[in-house]
Design an enzyme around this catalytic site. Structure first.
Site, PDB file in Angstrom:
ATOM      1  N   LYS A 117      52.931  63.141  26.367  1.00  0.00           N
ATOM      2  CA  LYS A 117      52.976  64.534  25.909  1.00  0.00           C
ATOM      3  C   LYS A 117      51.635  65.252  26.114  1.00  0.00           C
ATOM      4  CE  LYS A 117      56.961  64.225  22.937  1.00  0.00           C
ATOM      5  NZ  LYS A 117      57.310  62.784  22.999  1.00  0.00           N
TER       6      LYS A 117
HETATM    7  C1  LIG Z   1      58.502  62.311  23.477  1.00  0.00           C
HETATM    8  C2  LIG Z   1      58.595  60.936  24.021  1.00  0.00           C
HETATM    9  C3  LIG Z   1      59.692  60.506  24.799  1.00  0.00           C
HETATM   10  C4  LIG Z   1      60.895  61.388  25.077  1.00  0.00           C
HETATM   11  O1  LIG Z   1      60.595  62.452  25.946  1.00  0.00           O
HETATM   12  P1  LIG Z   1      61.608  63.675  26.119  1.00  0.00           P
HETATM   13  O2  LIG Z   1      60.884  64.674  26.925  1.00  0.00           O
HETATM   14  O3  LIG Z   1      61.916  64.164  24.721  1.00  0.00           O
HETATM   15  O4  LIG Z   1      62.830  63.153  26.793  1.00  0.00           O
HETATM   16  C5  LIG Z   1      59.665  59.213  25.307  1.00  0.00           C
HETATM   17  N1  LIG Z   1      58.643  58.370  25.064  1.00  0.00           N
HETATM   18  C6  LIG Z   1      57.572  58.743  24.314  1.00  0.00           C
HETATM   19  C7  LIG Z   1      56.483  57.757  24.064  1.00  0.00           C
HETATM   20  C8  LIG Z   1      57.504  60.036  23.761  1.00  0.00           C
HETATM   21  O5  LIG Z   1      56.448  60.387  23.018  1.00  0.00           O
END
Ligand SMILES: *Cc1c(COP(=O)(O)O)cnc(C)c1O
Length: 481
Positions: free
Chosen positions: A123
């Site tokens: 993220k």
């Molecule tokens: C947020 C997150 C996801 C999921 O990502 P999306 O964009 O919501 O599909 C998967 N793995 C981790 C470690 C995350 O922080």
């Protein structure tokens, strides 16, 4: 470039208008009117830019196809400021790691490392850019923004590390008191920046989300205190994520005639939707494989054509918690494209069917087979037992330690491997964030990056509070001048 709503609202907006907004006025999500098309020549040019100038320059090239209301020199400077080796740990920013069996010519899989930013989850890739874009745009308008959010871990810390010290922005982040992992709590609560406010609420994640909704539904309060969000439906976050599909593709291929597949651990369908956008632009992606955990709303859709949201009570708490979703908030974007941008139908199923019945069924729609065919989607699910086994297997076979979410991706990717097409699994977090499951799988603690040594011992700044709307409102108004 103008942006439209998936539910057909007449407005057409520019990038910076939707940057600070959430949903479109009709409840739809914003998408560009069309996807810029890259032919072989354009791809070759981008490959050369990636090779000679690196990630930040590639990001600028791709973003500038979608953003025409920020001067090019400013946009380039924002990309250069965001994607540095100091922040992301390596010169490549998103290096590809081959997982190769001894004696084999080809790697079995590649991991694309997206988790070396400040909070060790992918993220950061988008949120760090968002922080710089917000600061830029707010200064240009002479405005302020108070970001109010709810987190169970990864989103909140990525937002706080992106917004800390940024002018014009404050963050009020609620989290369920005592429920995040000790590492996640230490990461967030040790931030002492004046513009960052951690609020630990007595309750569970849904209580936090309900409070955020209640505050945002008070429109007078929302306007007066300039309340905004940074959730995953924000188009700028999705756009930032498109870039690393290009960087992954250029690393896994030598020429544009080659195809590459990606497997993406998925929750809200933000990450993999960025892959869909890259593919729509002409990036030669073969398969986009959606990996879910036990909360398999998305796997069910790609297998059956039926999208059935779960109730809170039916959403399981798993060992890949950032994928524990009851509905996938970005999914409407893909379905809109799948339905050939039929806004009337998109509005009917997302705006009406879903709220009335909790599901919609595209299995008999003639366009559904395009999801696997034209759009190249596949899917699979993984369980706690699969996760443990995959973490063990990857560690034993390749000497690489992966986190629980990435393990869901690897488990599903192995089922779809095709020796003729390189398969890239997106690494979405580092193992240290989910240490207890690593210990369960491997009987040892995961490695800890040096900058996180001893963070549990740092002073913490967090306000523990009852989950009460009026208390939160009072807290916000106290801390806005
Ligand atoms: C947020 C997150 C996801 C999921 O990502 P999306 O964009 O919501 O599909 C998967 N793995 C981790 C470690 C995350 O922080």
């Amino acid at each position: 470039m103008r942006y439209l709503s998936t539910r057909g609202h007449a407005d057409r907006k520019q990038f910076c208008e939707i940057l600070l907004e959430g949903l479109a006025p009709d409840g739809g999500l914003y998408l560009p009117e069309s996807y810029p098309q890259l032919d072989d020549l354009a791809l070759t040019r981008l490959r050369e830019i990636w090779q000679s100038q690196g990630y930040a320059a590639l990001a600028f090239e791709i973003l500038s196809l979608y953003i025409d209301d920020i001067p090019a020199a400013d946009l380039r400077a924002l990309c250069l400021k965001t994607y540095t080796s100091e922040v992301f740990g390596t010169k490549e920013i998103v290096p590809l790691k081959p997982l190769q069996t001894a004696g084999q010519k080809q790697p079995d899989l590649y991991l694309e490392a997206l988790s070396n930013g400040p909070t060790l989850a992918f993220k950061d890739m988008a949120m760090q850019l968002l922080g710089n874009l917000f600061e830029y745009e707010l200064a240009r308008r002479g405005e302020e923004l108070n970001i109010l959010g709810a987190t169970s871990g990864d989103t909140g810390s990525a937002a706080e590390y992106a917004m800390r010290g940024k002018k014009g922005v404050r963050v009020f982040m609620t989290s369920p008191h005592g429920r995040m992992s000790p590492f996640q709590q230490a990461q967030m609560f040790s931030l002492l920046d004046e513009n960052i406010h951690n609020i630990a609420l007595d309750g569970v994640f849904d209580d936090c989300q309900d409070i955020v909704k209640a505050v945002s539904n008070d429109l007078a309060f929302k306007r007066h205190y300039k309340i905004g969000t940074v959730n995953s439906i924000n188009w700028a976050r999705l756009l930032a994520q498109v870039v690393y599909y290009f960087a992954g593709y250029f690393q896994a291929s030598q020429a544009n005639s080659q195809k590459v597949s990606f497997t993406v651990p998925s929750g809200n369908f933000g990450n993999v939707c960025a892959g869909h956008v890259a593919r729509m632009m002409g990036l030669p992606i073969d398969r986009l494989v959606v990996a879910t955990n036990e909360n398999d709303v998305l796997d069910e859709f790609f297998r059956t054509g039926i999208y059935r949201v779960r109730t809170t009570a039916n959403t399981l708490e798993t060992s890949s918690p950032s994928m524990d979703i009851s509905k996938a908030s970005n999914f409407e974007r893909f379905v809109f494209d799948l339905l050939e941008r039929d806004a009337v139908k998109t509005k009917a199923i997302f705006g009406e069917d879903l709220s009335r019945t909790g599901f919609f069924d595209l299995s008999t729609d003639a366009r559904f087979p395009k999801a696997a065919g034209f759009y190249g989607f596949e899917s699979g699910r993984s369980t706690h037992a699969d996760r443990l086994k995959t973490i063990q297997q990857v560690f034993a076979q390749y000497g690489v330690m992966i986190d629980t979410h990435t393990a869901d991706g690897v488990k599903v990717a192995l089922a779809y491997r095709n020796p003729a097409v390189p398969m890239v699994v997106l690494e979405t977090a580092l193992p240290i964030k989910f240490a207890s499951t690593i210990v369960e799988a491997l009987g040892r603690q995961p490695d800890r990056p040096a900058q996180f040594e001893g963070i549990e011992l740092l002073p913490k700044r967090v306000q523990v509070m009852k989950a009460d709307v009026d208390l939160i409102k009072a807290f916000i108004s106290q801390h806005c001048d």
